[in-house]
Design an enzyme around this catalytic site. Structure first.
Site, PDB file in Angstrom:
ATOM      1  N   HIS C 157       0.839  -1.211   0.000  1.00 30.65           N
ATOM      2  CA  HIS C 157       0.000   0.000   0.000  1.00 30.65           C
ATOM      3  C   HIS C 157       0.873   1.260   0.000  1.00 30.65           C
ATOM      4  O   HIS C 157       0.479   2.286   0.521  1.00 30.65           O
ATOM      5  CB  HIS C 157      -0.917   0.059   1.230  1.00 30.65           C
ATOM      6  N   SER C 278      14.151  20.094 -18.675  1.00 31.17           N
ATOM      7  CA  SER C 278      12.955  20.880 -18.935  1.00 31.17           C
ATOM      8  C   SER C 278      13.317  22.059 -19.817  1.00 31.17           C
ATOM      9  O   SER C 278      14.428  22.579 -19.750  1.00 31.17           O
ATOM     10  CB  SER C 278      12.384  21.373 -17.608  1.00 31.17           C
ATOM     11  N   LYS C 284      15.638  20.784 -13.592  1.00 29.88           N
ATOM     12  CA  LYS C 284      14.946  19.504 -13.723  1.00 29.88           C
ATOM     13  C   LYS C 284      15.788  18.379 -14.350  1.00 29.88           C
ATOM     14  O   LYS C 284      16.593  18.628 -15.241  1.00 29.88           O
ATOM     15  CB  LYS C 284      13.671  19.671 -14.566  1.00 29.88           C
ATOM     16  N   GLU C 291       8.651   6.931 -17.587  1.00 32.62           N
ATOM     17  CA  GLU C 291       7.271   7.376 -17.825  1.00 32.62           C
ATOM     18  C   GLU C 291       6.787   6.932 -19.205  1.00 32.62           C
ATOM     19  O   GLU C 291       5.644   6.488 -19.363  1.00 32.62           O
ATOM     20  CB  GLU C 291       7.193   8.902 -17.729  1.00 32.62           C
TER      21      GLU C 291
END
Lengths: 482, 482, 482, 482
Positions: C157, C278, C284, C291
């Site tokens: 969890h 970025s 970044k 992803e």
């Protein structure tokens, strides 16, 4: 099963008992009993208007339907004895009302009757989902108001990006569920067309008074084409799409909160009443509900795809495949409503850990973009400014410094534009309040959006009220026409 | 790949070449070049308005963008050298326009830029799909007009049901694609919100003149929340849903026509130009196109499922998963448009075999419902009438008779209500013209719907015209602001 | 397009040019050129065996096919001139080989030919996916070996649960991809059946020497039923399922790593070469690849759904809907292979931050379950022990203590069974090494699994080698039969 | 709800009642009661083996479990009082057996317990589905035997293609469901791994005697990795895939039969006992069951996609999203089993209309391919022969002739190879018996396949018997260990 099928006559042989059980839909469509009764009541009113039944017969039918409804609600009817809810209502009415009941199916087919039942049911379901969604919007707005000053890191790619107000973050979901409301209003309109008069597929053989029935059932339009009406379920597919979108957005909210709830983030505290423990690990406190909502989003999407795959390649007009639509509808709408409800309650009880969050914004160079913007304001082109700050950040990481800890003299080695006012420019508050473009996180923007959110909610409540007024009421019909 | 990534500075190491290829989106998003250029042009206009660039710089940028556009269209730019379309446009502009180009990304991020590109692209795509759908509606309406008198069997469960006008059958699909138009109009509105100003996720750090940019790009609204704007693609999901529904209805039309085209039905003749043969069986003439459209409906639905599964459980704001959205969008919209086009052409060239169809309505007891209605009009309750006719039909089948061939005296054994006027009541023409309820197949209903269809088409064309006016034109922007 | 369709004769009219483009599959199935050529070569060998062509003609055909292959590979054939790859190969061969080429389609149909091409292609594709999966397994095993002593928190969890070896965590994915290998081996076997001889659908009208053709093409079995063979694509659906499962497991691995890569967790460091920056935020470093892989998993699942929805309700034998299968196959297999590749490279370059992880296991009461187990060993029932430790943990949280910081005397207030040996029992090392049950995380278990993993990999490599031997080679066929 | 949650201790606050209802799984997982009890019995045997409980305690537990089972089966336990089936069994046992029951969860977690329950349940479900599928195979084989001589048209693209034996057509589905059996056998093996010992996720803290428990529960293997075991449900996904494939093939069979059952085809007669009528059209006899099965195939596919979307992107190990798996499993397996059952019964009662079918093969030029083959045997190349026959067919259509009605002299105008033996070559019987290639429709091939089908069925029955032997029996365990 009932002694005799309503379609007996042509087919002499008794159905195979397994076949009878298999084709029966009563265990599912009994959920439509109230709609079937109200639809039958309105249809009877229409039959009287064209002289198929008399005033006296209408009275007998309406009071008979009232009795059937009461019997069902008291649990005194054995559902399993019937093929479907239409047969049940017709036969039970026959027991009570006798001969007049045998006329109620005149010029009507189960094909247009089931569409009527579904549309009436869906109007209620959509209005109810909208009611719950409005409640969620209220809680988001309230929560955003409570945390109006608090700054948190915004993430892209799950990496710290720039500082943002917690309220701004929360209001990003206000937008998502606000679009969800828009879809629900459209879903409702898609249900606003009277199907009665379409009969089996070519239209009724009687001069059905569709104008009157439409008025009684509070529909806004009447069917344009009988074949289209009995063979389509686009209203269900569209609603399942609307529900799926609500669930997708809930699942994204859940994902955020599950991550914010990790010990590593510790941005939020979920109330104990909304957590569960472990059967083996004594220290566990699990965000069970958030996970279940995320999981159920996959289930609702699956329901949508079942119904789309079902209709793909199906011949036009009615085919029994369509009987499966109801289980998918009932499952998706009940799960979604339950999820919105419980998620709202959980959200209302979430506490943001201000101390942790305030600590968190100190690291991760959230002010780097504003640092580049600083240079741009001083005269640097953005592309250069971006490269310069990139190199400064690398230097900071290697030397374990924050941007604010860099000396001006050192900074000047990267760009002549750095000066003493740099430090104020990269304070969190400055960063936040520089975002004044429409949709940005500046405090004044967010405050104005918060105010707007209340008006949006008021508007939704007013519109929802008018939806509820477009759902017919059985008692009123009976009292008007008996 | 380009010498230096636009995000160089912080990340020192060169990308792994496989990683670079994997993360690159240029082969897909190059399709957005025109939108990226027009969006950049409008953004430059906005930057000038807030003083980030001068009038002269704006002129240089706009004419530079014009050159970049021309180079791309002449095929003189090597796409593969770039990470994405945004980098391509920015770097190519830099080569031409020099320093001013380095300012164009001020206060903008690829996160709000890609949304801008997508929305502009989608507006065009939706308008184009609508144009094609209107053409299909016209052909349906024309075809329905041509066959206005012809009666065919309507089927439910693929069993002969009742007689219906061919026009009525065809107009049932007019309704379906008309709802499809409604969805497309909604899809367009969902794209009508300017995302620029949202920057990476928290809003731009500059006082972006969103009012002006909105006007230049002809958007109706501006973003309400920057985090929502960069992290959502609901407009794509909704369009894919709209496209899927168009495809599902096309697939149902195809299924009907494939069956009508079997030798056994022989209701229609597909023009040779739209059939294919077999490499082995010399006699074959296959309805290839109808099957392909049916198959492609599954593909488009799958695209919708992909994008929904992609967003399920995704953290909010921007994540790179979202990069996959474009391939799904491009595939679904191009396949759907192609299917509508070719299906329309095929439909326009279909001939209904009147002789076969007129023969077909003679069997299958299509008039049985009207026979029951006859008894009802004489005084029988519908439920009894239904049973009586069921038994009569069984008698007919066993004795190889049609209903019209039954003797009155024999009929009277089933019900006293049968009389000589029965035979006229069950003539096909009588059956058709009894269906006068709204949405029914009576000739006068259908004629009125045919007339109405022309007005509906006119209305759609007018609305579509206004959509096209809401799509910005690069040349006009350049000529206005240079 | 080619001058004359291979099915000309019966259909006189020229195809509509849009229809021709729409029904053409050449832009997709050109990918099967090598398989079509090798299949045709083997078929020609078979035709010679039954006397349809002579030895000399076989020689002409084989060397003609060799030329066609060379021309294609040199890019000297205009694909767009043909309807599909079968027509292309047959017509190009005709140009080169003349009359004998006109015999090559004897007793064959494009219906069995396309299945042959697909099966041959799939065997290669599956073997290639297996090769890449084995490489991934190796990297997992190596990485698990490197971190063999390091303890990290296991999560359920997303909450800290119990301590676990990093190696154990990594090996949990070894199991997942190992099952993936099992599926690939099954996928290969599903492709091991010669379809030639099935012709259009009822079987070839010639005494096709399927035994010989099977041997030449290295198939293990021959078709059992011609109608089934030309109308099924279960091998594709099964492979897409196998690929989807690989992608789902990759997506779960990615999700873990994306979370471990947040600044808040900081468990891992992804090599700069596998990150992107970025365009606006200079600081970044985004885990773009992880992803994208997660996003692509939704795309591959969508491909599976498309093909399943496509076949649902399709009449048996061949229908043109099935033509869409190839695009779905090619997309899913290429995306999956690319994902496995790039993910493997990224994983190989990940570094676990030992310092951070060692700090992380100190909090979160990971030893609570072992504390309960301690009490059980002393004589407490587990259910009581669980409650006792739950209350102790609550006390610790309220007083900001760890379990090890509790005084014995205090502990004894909760249970008489607590004693001095408690502190050793709840050391991380003790916790880890208590998990000796099969499948548990004790160091010796993990070491043995690590050793086993090498044997598993060896076994897979041996099995894969034998798969590659079951893929026919064109040059060898030519040299044997010319 | 039960007085105290099994995880009470750490979480002080009572759960919110809506939250409690939402997270409760008892209404779904009560279906697993028998498996939970048998799993607990075996686990108790294991605990005794390692000394956690005594022989006497084992006896108490086993007889306690027997009582719990009896109470459940008598309906004497209020399910709604519990969170899940595990809590129910543990608490009810506690009431009966007292203290020893409090030890049963030692070293076990609900995370490995639920996997155990599911695997045991699935083994039974798979075996049952296999049993039903074998029955279907038998009926197909019998039906194919009954119609062994009858010739029908084979269709591709729903166009008449070539003549085929009805038996051959039916046996094409034997192949499809035979592959379905193969998948079921694989599904069973995927369930053959003992998960107990994995505990919450890192393995049990006790020296669990997994060898003994495995033997008692008749598993073939034990878990390799505890984290993988508690976090995976691949066995469910694979089974849902297996079920979806069965349903897809059923849906294709249904589609064929629905079309064959139209009045226009009239190839088959469905027994009245398996048809339904219409509420409005007295003459209707609808193939309801076939349509419902086709519709339900979309539902089962949707269940598969729900579970795949659910796992996509889910962090590894256990997350509560997984709780949704059971509803999807139970729905898919019960629907599929019911569909196979009812479809089998319907198929067994279908009659092929021999007269109609024999008439049907006379038209449509089914012998055209054999006519081309005739020319090839005489010396024509196939490509030329195909063109020649194509032109002859066109001539026949224009002059309303069949191929057999063409004069030899006329034929010779098309090709010199035509001769008197042409007419015999194109007789249906000749066409059929020319298809001797493996998998072809020649009578001798089909006869041999029919014989083979009996052996295949025997083999499946033997294998299924051995599967049933691998499912543990509670009574036997109790009697052995008490």
């Amino acid at each position: 099963m009932e002694k005799e099928k309503i379609w007996k006559g042509m087919i002499e042989k008794d159905p195979d008992s397994a076949a009878e059980k298999f084709t029966s839909s009563i265990l599912t469509d009994k959920k439509l009993y109230a709609q079937d009764i109200i639809g039958s009541a309105a249809y009877a009113v229409g039959l009287k208007s064209i002289g198929i039944i008399t005033s006296a017969e209408l009275g007998i039918i309406l009071s008979g339907l009232k009795t059937v409804k009461a019997l069902i609600e008291k649990g005194e009817i054995d559902f399993t004895a019937y093929e479907d809810i239409h047969s049940l209502v017709e036969y039970e009415l026959l027991k009570i009302a006798g001969e007049p009941a045998a006329k109620i199916h005149t010029g009507r087919s189960r094909n247009d009757q089931i569409v009527t039942d579904e549309l009436l049911y869906m109007k209620e379901s959509i209005a109810d989902t909208a009611l719950k969604t409005i409640k969620l919007l209220k809680i988001i707005s309230e929560k955003a108001y409570i945390y109006r000053g608090l700054v948190m890191p915004a993430y892209t790619h799950m990496q710290k990006a720039q500082p943002v107000l917690v309220s701004h973050y929360l209001l990003s979901f206000f937008e998502k569920f606000s679009r969800g409301m828009g879809r629900l209003f459209e879903n409702f309109e898609a249900c606003d067309c009277l199907p009665l008069g379409s009969a089996a597929c070519t239209g009724s053989g009687y001069k059905i008074d569709t104008g009157l029935i439409k008025k009684v059932l509070k529909f806004g339009k009447t069917s344009s084409n009988s074949m289209d009406t009995v063979g389509g379920r686009e209203y269900i597919i569209e609603y399942l799409f609307g529900l799926s979108m609500l669930m997708i957005n809930l699942s994204r909210f859940c994902e955020d909160l599950i991550i914010f709830n990790t010990q590593e983030f510790s941005f939020i505290e979920i109330d104990d009443a909304f957590c569960t423990g472990s059967s083996i690990m004594p220290q566990k406190k699990n965000p069970d509900i958030l996970e279940l909502v995320r999981g159920k989003s996959a289930v609702v999407i699956g329901n949508l795809f079942s119904v789309m795959a079902l209709f793909k390649g199906l011949p036009s007009t009615y085919n029994s495949d369509m009987q499966e639509d109801k289980k998918l509808l009932f499952n998706a709408e009940s799960q979604t409503k339950e999820c919105i409800d419980i998620f709202s309650r959980l959200l209302a009880n979430i506490v943001f850990n201000e101390k942790v969050i305030m600590q968190s914004i100190k690291s991760g160079f959230l002010e780097a973009t504003d640092a580049a913007d600083y240079l741009v304001r001083k005269g640097e082109s953005f592309r250069n400014a971006h490269h310069i700050i990139g190199r400064v950040v690398r230097h900071c990481i290697e030397n374990n410094l924050s941007l604010g800890e860099m000396q001006t003299v050192k900074l000047k080695q990267y760009s002549k534009y750095f000066d003493n006012d740099f430090y104020r420019a990269i304070q969190m508050e400055s960063c936040i309040n520089a975002k004044t473009a429409v949709g940005g996180t500046a405090q004044k923007n967010v405050d104005s959006k918060l105010k707007e959110s209340l008006k949006v909610i008021d508007d939704y409540e007013a519109r929802l009220k008018s939806l509820f007024e477009r759902i017919p009421d059985f008692e009123l019909i009976v009292s008007e026409y008996i």
